[in-house]
Design a protein around this motif. Structure first.
Motif, PDB file in Angstrom:
ATOM      1  N   CYS A 270       0.847  -1.193   0.000  1.00 23.12           N
ATOM      2  CA  CYS A 270       0.000   0.000   0.000  1.00 23.12           C
ATOM      3  C   CYS A 270       0.887   1.249   0.000  1.00 23.12           C
ATOM      4  CB  CYS A 270      -0.924   0.015   1.212  1.00 23.12           C
ATOM      5  SG  CYS A 270      -2.212  -1.246   1.181  1.00 23.12           S
ATOM      6  N   ARG A 271       0.351   2.366  -0.438  1.00 29.06           N
ATOM      7  CA  ARG A 271       1.078   3.623  -0.488  1.00 29.06           C
ATOM      8  C   ARG A 271       0.381   4.647   0.381  1.00 29.06           C
ATOM      9  NH1 ARG A 271       0.477   7.447  -4.477  1.00 29.06           N
ATOM     10  NH2 ARG A 271      -0.625   5.883  -5.721  1.00 29.06           N
ATOM     11  N   ALA A 272       1.140   5.291   1.242  1.00 27.28           N
ATOM     12  CA  ALA A 272       0.579   6.287   2.163  1.00 27.28           C
ATOM     13  C   ALA A 272      -0.023   7.445   1.388  1.00 27.28           C
ATOM     14  CB  ALA A 272       1.667   6.782   3.111  1.00 27.28           C
ATOM     15  N   PRO A 273      -1.039   8.099   1.943  1.00 28.19           N
ATOM     16  CA  PRO A 273      -1.693   9.196   1.218  1.00 28.19           C
ATOM     17  C   PRO A 273      -0.802  10.432   1.111  1.00 28.19           C
ATOM     18  CG  PRO A 273      -2.615   8.981   3.406  1.00 28.19           C
ATOM     19  CD  PRO A 273      -1.695   7.816   3.227  1.00 28.19           C
ATOM     20  N   HIS A 274      -1.063  11.172   0.066  1.00 21.38           N
ATOM     21  CA  HIS A 274      -0.379  12.444  -0.163  1.00 21.38           C
ATOM     22  C   HIS A 274      -1.423  13.457  -0.624  1.00 21.38           C
ATOM     23  CE1 HIS A 274       2.475  15.451  -1.483  1.00 21.38           C
ATOM     24  NE2 HIS A 274       1.908  15.431  -2.693  1.00 21.38           N
ATOM     25  N   ILE A 275      -1.457  14.612   0.053  1.00 18.07           N
ATOM     26  CA  ILE A 275      -2.430  15.656  -0.288  1.00 18.07           C
ATOM     27  C   ILE A 275      -1.854  16.503  -1.410  1.00 18.07           C
ATOM     28  CG2 ILE A 275      -3.675  17.664   0.569  1.00 18.07           C
ATOM     29  CD1 ILE A 275      -3.816  16.359   3.265  1.00 18.07           C
ATOM     30  N   ALA A 276      -2.526  16.474  -2.549  1.00 22.02           N
ATOM     31  CA  ALA A 276      -2.057  17.222  -3.716  1.00 22.02           C
ATOM     32  C   ALA A 276      -2.380  18.699  -3.615  1.00 22.02           C
ATOM     33  CB  ALA A 276      -2.660  16.624  -4.993  1.00 22.02           C
ATOM     34  N   GLY A 277      -3.471  19.042  -2.992  1.00 21.01           N
ATOM     35  CA  GLY A 277      -3.826  20.449  -2.862  1.00 21.01           C
ATOM     36  C   GLY A 277      -5.037  20.635  -1.977  1.00 21.01           C
ATOM     37  N   ALA A 278      -5.021  21.769  -1.254  1.00 20.53           N
ATOM     38  CA  ALA A 278      -6.143  22.126  -0.391  1.00 20.53           C
ATOM     39  C   ALA A 278      -6.232  23.644  -0.364  1.00 20.53           C
ATOM     40  CB  ALA A 278      -5.969  21.568   1.013  1.00 20.53           C
ATOM     41  N   ALA A 279      -7.408  24.191  -0.622  1.00 19.43           N
ATOM     42  CA  ALA A 279      -7.560  25.647  -0.695  1.00 19.43           C
ATOM     43  C   ALA A 279      -8.997  26.010  -0.389  1.00 19.43           C
ATOM     44  CB  ALA A 279      -7.149  26.163  -2.069  1.00 19.43           C
ATOM     45  N   ALA A 280      -9.207  27.298  -0.043  1.00 20.47           N
ATOM     46  CA  ALA A 280     -10.532  27.848   0.215  1.00 20.47           C
ATOM     47  C   ALA A 280     -10.901  28.800  -0.908  1.00 20.47           C
ATOM     48  CB  ALA A 280     -10.558  28.583   1.554  1.00 20.47           C
ATOM     49  N   SER A 281     -12.144  28.785  -1.319  1.00 13.90           N
ATOM     50  CA  SER A 281     -12.598  29.645  -2.404  1.00 13.90           C
ATOM     51  C   SER A 281     -13.899  30.325  -2.007  1.00 13.90           C
ATOM     52  CB  SER A 281     -12.817  28.816  -3.675  1.00 13.90           C
ATOM     53  OG  SER A 281     -13.326  29.621  -4.715  1.00 13.90           O
ATOM     54  N   PRO A 282     -13.860  31.657  -1.769  1.00 17.03           N
ATOM     55  CA  PRO A 282     -12.680  32.525  -1.670  1.00 17.03           C
ATOM     56  C   PRO A 282     -12.005  32.348  -0.316  1.00 17.03           C
ATOM     57  CG  PRO A 282     -14.652  33.784  -1.275  1.00 17.03           C
ATOM     58  CD  PRO A 282     -15.116  32.393  -1.609  1.00 17.03           C
ATOM     59  N   SER A 283     -10.846  32.930  -0.178  1.00 16.10           N
ATOM     60  CA  SER A 283     -10.098  32.779   1.068  1.00 16.10           C
ATOM     61  C   SER A 283     -10.583  33.714   2.157  1.00 16.10           C
ATOM     62  CB  SER A 283      -8.608  33.011   0.813  1.00 16.10           C
ATOM     63  OG  SER A 283      -8.393  34.314   0.280  1.00 16.10           O
ATOM     64  N   ALA A 284     -11.286  34.788   1.808  1.00 11.76           N
ATOM     65  CA  ALA A 284     -11.815  35.748   2.784  1.00 11.76           C
ATOM     66  C   ALA A 284     -13.233  36.120   2.381  1.00 11.76           C
ATOM     67  CB  ALA A 284     -10.926  36.993   2.866  1.00 11.76           C
ATOM     68  N   VAL A 285     -14.145  36.063   3.324  1.00 15.48           N
ATOM     69  CA  VAL A 285     -15.558  36.388   3.074  1.00 15.48           C
ATOM     70  C   VAL A 285     -16.081  37.197   4.246  1.00 15.48           C
ATOM     71  CG1 VAL A 285     -16.023  34.352   1.648  1.00 15.48           C
ATOM     72  CG2 VAL A 285     -16.305  34.226   4.126  1.00 15.48           C
ATOM     73  N   LEU A 286     -17.194  37.897   4.016  1.00 14.69           N
ATOM     74  CA  LEU A 286     -17.911  38.547   5.097  1.00 14.69           C
ATOM     75  C   LEU A 286     -18.773  37.522   5.815  1.00 14.69           C
ATOM     76  CD1 LEU A 286     -19.056  41.874   3.380  1.00 14.69           C
ATOM     77  CD2 LEU A 286     -17.264  41.612   5.104  1.00 14.69           C
ATOM     78  N   GLU A 287     -19.032  37.768   7.075  1.00 18.13           N
ATOM     79  CA  GLU A 287     -19.866  36.841   7.823  1.00 18.13           C
ATOM     80  C   GLU A 287     -21.252  36.757   7.204  1.00 18.13           C
ATOM     81  OE1 GLU A 287     -20.943  38.024  11.750  1.00 18.13           O
ATOM     82  OE2 GLU A 287     -20.536  40.129  11.351  1.00 18.13           O
ATOM     83  N   GLY A 288     -21.752  35.548   7.131  1.00 16.15           N
ATOM     84  CA  GLY A 288     -23.047  35.301   6.517  1.00 16.15           C
ATOM     85  C   GLY A 288     -22.971  34.844   5.086  1.00 16.15           C
ATOM     86  N   GLN A 289     -21.794  34.942   4.444  1.00 18.93           N
ATOM     87  CA  GLN A 289     -21.650  34.516   3.061  1.00 18.93           C
ATOM     88  C   GLN A 289     -21.185  33.066   2.984  1.00 18.93           C
ATOM     89  OE1 GLN A 289     -19.026  37.335   1.185  1.00 18.93           O
ATOM     90  NE2 GLN A 289     -20.634  38.876   0.951  1.00 18.93           N
ATOM     91  N   PRO A 290     -21.389  32.389   1.836  1.00 20.71           N
ATOM     92  CA  PRO A 290     -20.949  30.992   1.698  1.00 20.71           C
ATOM     93  C   PRO A 290     -19.454  30.909   1.411  1.00 20.71           C
ATOM     94  CG  PRO A 290     -22.089  31.700  -0.278  1.00 20.71           C
ATOM     95  CD  PRO A 290     -22.210  32.832   0.697  1.00 20.71           C
TER      96      PRO A 290
END
Length: 638
Positions: A270-290
């Motif tokens: 077996c091969r251990a996991p590797h995270i290729a990428g992780a990000a937030a879209s958008p990175s900054a929002v006002l409260e109450g937004q998705p």
């Protein structure tokens, strides 16, 4: 001789009348058996013997089974309906077959099984459903015989999945045949809960992995013809495989086409996991937004993804958060509590990996303005600091001003304050949405646009609530309203205390009623005791009383029974104290009232049982003069 010949003919005639047309009812069978196979029947014969024990209807053209076809056949033990082209089973078609142990429905065209179709088969041991067109089975379909079935054959169907929870409840199951289906997954918990399983056939499905079967020794397993992915998760199967086993590898490419038993164990890696990428879209929002957070990882086997929040807790599906099948995280309504770093964790049999995603949730700006009420009077708007002093207990981001405040918190209510909005023609209403931390369902409240606070009632004590306030605008008359978040808050209701809580009115009323009823019952009991005591006193037998008769001056009266002399106590009570003495002329003299010579020499005493009762008004002794003499005589009035 003629009678001996007629008896068998009558018996054969009776059997022939009970046997349906085109059916065979052998008389030599030890139990009533009906053989109607290969007779071209288009439906179940209505003239079946309802006392039959075995019924064979295979290789006919029966397309449907109705509710009344097998009614009242409570003695039937074996029923065969194989190769009939059955397409429909009426709900409750076998409801009266309580003694049925074997049901053969193989070689038909049943598309699915529902719960009511197999209802009533409480004694079923063998269920054969092979070679049908089954594409779905409801969990309730096996409920009637889950504790008794020993052999379940579902091979050669079109099943992409099974109700594994229902299969796991079959504690007596010994043989499970699932070959030649479309199964893609077998949960490990379903197999581990079958203690008597002796044979499992999973041949020719779409399984890429197999969970370990319970053992040792474990059931006999057949899993050939599946596109198995050969890695470290199949080491257990490799150690069980024999040279005649047909389990082969479909992936990885280096092992494709090789039989599993011929692959060395060191190549099943077996091969251990590797995270290729992780990000937030958008990175900054006002409260109450998705907000959307994505995470991609690879490994062998493919890793499972989950998220940890800024507080370090596992993120689960709820009203504001949703974790997708691909490992993505959707924040429907971002709050100040979401500000911080989320962690994506990927794990498989070889290990795990983690990656952090920074999320910035900005508080909404505070707008200070004057707003007039409906009467045209202007009033000053409360500032965030004024509302903060109202007793709120919500958590906010450091340095951010509070725009939503929960105050006047009790165990079941809370007052929510928010800053007023400047007068906008398109402002339609204010919307409040909230939910408990232990409940995923949202509760909505719509309020007039001039509302500045609202009291939430019927809250649960000791719970944590998330609440958001939004303003609904409409840019045009016919346009749908648009939501503009005003802010969110988290608050907790006070915990209920049984020792300090005031008693409810119905509790007090019930207590008063119980006290009054107890007092009434006690009074009645005392009254009954008093009456009982008085009754016993009245029935007590009186003391013995003697009556004395006197004779006159030498003249004797007719002899009569005389009572015994009175006791001193009775005499004292019956005769007045110090009675006067009378002489012959009726005036006072020296002679006593009862001289000794005035009593007869012989006196008879009455029996004790004939004594008069002193409590009767006419039984008391009376003092009266004797006729014809100047002497007084004490008599007893009887």
């Amino acid at each position: 001789m003629m009678a001996k010949l007629l008896v068998p003919l009558v018996v054969l005639g009776a059997v022939a009348q009970r046997c349906p047309p085109r059916c065979l009812c052998p008389t030599a069978a030890p139990s009533p058996t009906l053989l109607c196979a290969r007779t071209g029947l288009l439906a179940v014969p209505p003239s079946l013997d309802r006392g039959a024990v075995e019924l064979r209807l295979a290789d006919n053209f029966i397309g449907a089974v109705g509710r009344a076809d097998f009614a009242n056949m409570s003695s039937l033990v074996h029923l065969t309906l194989s190769r009939n082209g059955l397409r429909r089973l009426a709900p409750g078609a076998f409801a009266d077959l309580r003694a049925l142990r074997a049901l053969h429905l193989d070689g038909n065209r049943l598309p699915a099984l529902s719960g009511p179709q197999l209802r009533g088969l409480a004694s079923l041991r063998h269920l054969i459903l092979a070679n049908n067109q089954l594409a779905a089975i409801e969990p309730a379909a096996f409920a009637a015989f889950a504790s008794t079935v020993e052999d379940l054959d579902l091979s050669h169907n079109n099943l992409p999945a099974l109700p594994w929870d229902a299969v796991a409840s079959m504690a007596s199951l010994a043989t499970l045949t699932l070959d030649h289906n479309l199964l893609e997954r077998v949960p490990a918990a379903a197999l581990s809960s079958l203690p008597r399983l002796a044979r499992l056939d999973l041949t020719a499905n779409r399984l890429r992995a197999l969970p370990p079967v319970p053992g040792p020794p474990g059931p006999s397993l057949a899993a050939g013809g599946n596109p198995l992915h050969c890695n470290c998760e199949l080491l257990w199967l490799r150690r069980l495989a024999k040279p005649d086993g047909l389990e082969s590898c479909a992936s990885p490419p280096s092992l494709a086409g090789r039989l599993l038993w011929a692959v060395p164990e060191e190549e099943l890696a077996c091969r251990a996991p590797h995270i290729a990428g992780a990000a937030a879209s958008p990175s900054a929002v006002l409260e109450g937004q998705p907000l959307h957070l994505g995470c991609a990882a690879n490994g062998d086997p493919p890793p499972a993804l989950h998220w940890l929040g800024p507080d370090g807790r596992l993120v689960q599906n709820g009203s504001r958060r949703a974790v997708g099948a691909d490992g993505s995280l959707q924040l429907r309504v971002a709050t100040l509590l979401d500000h911080g770093a989320f962690t994506c964790v990927a794990s498989n049999a070889a290990g795990e990996a983690a990656a952090r995603v920074e999320v910035a949730v900005l508080p909404l700006p505070v707008q200070q303005h004057q707003h007039g009420d409906g009467d045209g009077e202007a009033q000053s708007n409360p500032s965030p600091s004024d509302m903060a002093r109202a007793g709120a207990n919500e958590s906010v981001h450091a340095g951010a001003e509070r725009r939503i405040v929960a105050a006047e918190l009790t165990a079941s209510s809370a007052r929510i304050h928010w800053l007023p909005q400047r007068h906008v023609p398109g402002l339609r209403m204010i919307q409040i949405q909230y939910n408990s931390s232990s409940d995923d369902s949202l509760v909505y409240r719509l309020l007039p646009p001039s509302t500045r606070s609202f009291v939430l009632r019927d809250l649960a004590s000791g719970r944590e609530y998330d609440l958001c306030v939004s303003a609904l605008y409409a840019e045009a008359v016919a346009a749908p309203p648009v939501s503009r978040p005003l802010g969110c808050v988290r608050f907790s209701t006070a915990g209920g205390s049984a020792g300090c809580a005031a008693p409810r009115p119905h509790f007090l009323g019930g207590t008063v009623i119980i006290v009054i009823g107890a007092a009434i019952a006690a009074s009645v009991l005392v009254f009954i005791l008093i009456l009982t005591a008085r009754y016993k006193a009245a029935r007590r037998p009186p003391a013995a009383v003697a009556s004395v008769c006197s004779q006159t001056n030498g003249t004797h009266r007719a002899p009569e029974p005389e009572p015994p002399p009175l006791q001193p106590a009775v005499m004292a009570a019956a005769v007045p104290a110090a009675p006067p003495t009378l002489n012959a002329s009726g005036s006072g003299g020296s002679r006593a009232l009862f001289p000794s010579h005035s009593f007869p020499r012989r006196s008879r005493t009455r029996r004790h049982g004939s004594l008069p009762r002193l409590d009767a008004p006419d039984a008391m002794p009376a003092l009266r003069p004797s006729f014809g003499s100047t002497h007084w005589m004490l008599e007893s009035t009887v």
